[in-house]
Write a protein that holds these residues in place. Structure first.
Motif, short mmCIF file in Angstrom:
data_model
loop_
_atom_site.label_atom_id
_atom_site.label_comp_id
_atom_site.label_asym_id
_atom_site.label_seq_id
_atom_site.Cartn_x
_atom_site.Cartn_y
_atom_site.Cartn_z
N GLU A 158 66.82 -95.10 -47.04
CA GLU A 158 67.15 -93.67 -47.18
C GLU A 158 68.47 -93.32 -46.49
OE1 GLU A 158 63.13 -91.16 -47.61
OE2 GLU A 158 63.44 -91.93 -45.59
N PHE A 159 69.46 -94.17 -46.68
CA PHE A 159 70.73 -93.96 -45.99
C PHE A 159 71.38 -92.64 -46.37
CE2 PHE A 159 75.33 -94.16 -45.77
CZ PHE A 159 75.54 -94.55 -44.45
N TYR A 160 71.47 -92.37 -47.66
CA TYR A 160 72.22 -91.19 -48.10
C TYR A 160 71.50 -89.88 -47.80
CZ TYR A 160 75.15 -94.77 -50.02
OH TYR A 160 75.97 -95.87 -50.13
N PRO A 161 70.18 -89.80 -47.92
CA PRO A 161 69.51 -88.59 -47.43
C PRO A 161 69.70 -88.38 -45.93
CG PRO A 161 68.07 -89.78 -48.93
CD PRO A 161 69.25 -90.66 -48.66
N GLU A 162 69.71 -89.48 -45.16
CA GLU A 162 69.90 -89.35 -43.72
C GLU A 162 71.33 -88.93 -43.39
OE1 GLU A 162 68.14 -88.99 -40.15
OE2 GLU A 162 67.15 -89.65 -42.00
N ARG A 163 72.27 -89.35 -44.21
CA ARG A 163 73.66 -88.90 -44.03
C ARG A 163 73.74 -87.38 -44.18
NH1 ARG A 163 78.16 -91.02 -48.19
NH2 ARG A 163 77.01 -89.53 -49.50
N ASP A 164 72.97 -86.85 -45.13
CA ASP A 164 72.92 -85.39 -45.30
C ASP A 164 72.29 -84.72 -44.08
OD1 ASP A 164 74.04 -85.70 -47.80
OD2 ASP A 164 72.12 -85.67 -48.85
N VAL A 165 71.30 -85.38 -43.47
CA VAL A 165 70.66 -84.86 -42.26
C VAL A 165 71.69 -84.75 -41.13
CG1 VAL A 165 68.98 -85.34 -40.44
CG2 VAL A 165 68.35 -85.65 -42.85
N VAL A 166 72.54 -85.76 -41.00
CA VAL A 166 73.56 -85.76 -39.96
C VAL A 166 74.59 -84.66 -40.23
CG1 VAL A 166 75.45 -87.08 -38.92
CG2 VAL A 166 73.25 -88.18 -39.39
N MET A 167 74.93 -84.45 -41.49
CA MET A 167 75.84 -83.35 -41.82
C MET A 167 75.26 -82.02 -41.39
SD MET A 167 78.79 -84.15 -43.13
CE MET A 167 79.22 -82.59 -43.90
N GLU A 168 73.96 -81.83 -41.60
CA GLU A 168 73.31 -80.59 -41.19
C GLU A 168 73.25 -80.49 -39.67
OE1 GLU A 168 71.24 -76.94 -41.47
OE2 GLU A 168 72.56 -78.07 -42.82
#
Length: 501
Positions: A202-212
């Motif tokens: 789930e790398f890309y969903p987690e990248r979105d989490v970091v952006m948030e």
């Protein structure tokens, strides 16, 4: 202040007129710094380079377990900032054995997802991009059917673990949990597996989490962008200027391949420090550490940070106008990297300036009534260090008047020796911190690792002992040496023109 680096702790302050009780306490603290606060640690190094620090303390049947990797924002480069922090998030997604019910299927889906994302990165056609996104969503949904997302957390919690978490700083990334003494072997097994077999699901969903996360902590924080920008003004060349969470444009473009490369490079035994502090048998622990971590191959050797901060060309300033933040003034000065003799004297300077009996509070809060609080911090760190004066303003007084008041205090310390009472009070503060440093095993574990990273865990004893030897003349010398107007970086947060704060 002798702390973990880029952090500020509260020290014990003494104020008011001296008394018999104050003198007695001072004597006790001074003795405590060389007796009760002396920390004895077993230090070992495995053949593969893993550093091990074990601190036995049998006050409670628990052990603070912490694994540090010497990687953070200081090891990043423009265009790739935030990778160390994002990887910290990913390490909770599991390994080849943990986090999935079907490792073979999971591996196949990971390859397919990465292939689709590679194509999506290169495609320009919007129709093709939409199809690829739909394909990605379908693969991710299928993968999640085989995932056990919380398996790592669940394993620690079922074992009675508390304080399970991680952090990334400019210099290190840490993973930690406090466990019952009979569950330490579980920790060693899980962390050894995570060191060599992590799977970045789930790398890309987690990248979105970091952006948030960045949006909440930086963009939407009244002082978030101020501190980030001030750091970029203060450090012109050194990678300390990079925000640990990363710049927005960099985070958006980070890829799973970049994260895997960072993992393969930095998450190796020769770049790690394992700390166990608590109710632990040292001989048993060393044997088990060798059993679980010994077979892991040594990582590559990579050079240390070589970029040096150039001498400052002149005074630098940053002024931010906001109505949703407490008005403040910050003055920052470059100081040498650890170890350097001047850093001990600067710790005394911090003590003299800070606290309600400190010079800054007396001048700016009590006498001139320009501020509600004022303090100083000596951040002794690897490569290069800093000293900072911080003033929370009372309303919106003339900034030039506030600055001049701060300079008056600093200039006086550069021209005249401090009093014996001030010197002893500052020494007592250091002694108190040394005593208190052993009270919390979790904080102690982190302190030990940071000192080991800087040059050796023994400095947790040596630093406060060296501060006790500082003279008033040395304090005067370092003030004259570092507190210069053309070497200052000044930041201010003020209300918008014409508006009330």
């Amino acid at each position: 202040m002798w702390s973990m680096g880029k952090r500020v702790c509260n020290a014990l302050r003494w104020g008011g007129r001296p008394s018999a009780l104050t003198s007695t306490i001072s004597a006790i603290l001074f003795c405590a710094s060389s007796v009760f606060a002396e920390i004895h640690v077993t230090h070992a190094r495995l053949d593969n380079g893993l550093k091990v620090l074990i601190y036995p303390s049998h006050t409670a049947p628990i052990v603070s377990c912490r694994l540090f990797y010497v990687t953070g924002s200081v090891h990043e480069a423009p265009g790739h900032t935030g990778i160390a922090h994002l990887l910290e998030h990913m390490l909770f997604k599991g390994t080849q054995k943990i986090g999935t019910n079907d490792p073979a299927k999971d591996k196949t889906l990971e390859k397919q997802i990465e292939s689709v994302m590679d194509d999506l990165e290169a495609v320009q056609d919007t129709v093709k991009a939409a199809k690829l996104r739909a394909r990605y969503d379908s693969l991710l949904e299928t993968q999640r059917k085989f995932m056990h997302k919380e398996e790592l957390w669940d394993a620690y919690e079922r074992a009675g673990g508390t304080g399970l978490n991680a952090f990334t700083s400019d210099l290190m990334t840490a993973y930690f949990v406090t466990l019952p003494r009979n569950k330490v072997e579980l920790y060693l097994w899980l962390e050894a597996d995570r060191m060599r077999n992590a799977v970045l699901r789930e790398f890309y969903p987690e990248r979105d989490v970091v952006m948030e996360e960045r949006r909440m902590r930086i963009e939407d924080s009244p002082l978030g962008r101020y501190w980030e920008t001030l750091s970029g003004v203060f450090y012109e060349a050194h990678p300390y200027r990079f925000p640990t969470i990363g710049y927005p444009s960099d985070i958006r473009k980070l890829t799973r391949k970049e994260a895997e490369e960072h993992y393969r490079k930095f998450y190796k035994p020769n770049n790690a420090i394992l700390v166990l502090a608590g109710d632990i048998d040292t001989a048993w622990a060393l044997n088990e550490i060798k059993r679980y971590f010994g077979p892991i191959s040594r990582g590559e050797e990579f050079p240390p940070i070589v970029t040096e901060e150039p001498p400052q060309a002149g005074e630098k300033r940053l002024t931010v106008h906001r109505n949703d933040a407490q008005p403040r003034l910050d003055m920052m000065f470059h100081t040498p990297g650890f170890p350097h003799e001047d850093l001990y004297a600067l710790d005394i300077v911090e003590g003299v300036l800070s606290g309600k009996s400190g010079r800054l509070y007396k001048k700016l809060v009590k006498d001139l009534k320009l501020a509600v609080s004022a303090s100083a911090g000596n951040d002794a760190d690897k490569y290069t260090s800093s000293f900072q004066v911080s003033v929370n303003l009372d309303g919106a007084p003339p900034l030039d008047k506030v600055e001049q008041a701060v300079w008056d205090v600093l200039d006086d310390m550069a021209k005249n020796p401090i009093s014996d009472r001030e010197l002893q009070r500052a020494r007592n503060q250091v002694a108190a911190r040394a005593v208190r440093s052993v009270e919390d095993l979790e904080d102690l574990s982190t302190e030990l690792a940071y000192w080991e990273m800087r040059g050796g865990w023994e400095y947790i004893n040596r630093f406060p002992e060296s501060v006790q030897k500082v003279s008033a003349e040395q304090v005067q010398q370092v003030c004259a040496k570092y507190f210069k107007r053309d070497a200052a970086t000044i930041g201010a947060v003020l209300p918008k023109t014409g508006d009330k704060p």
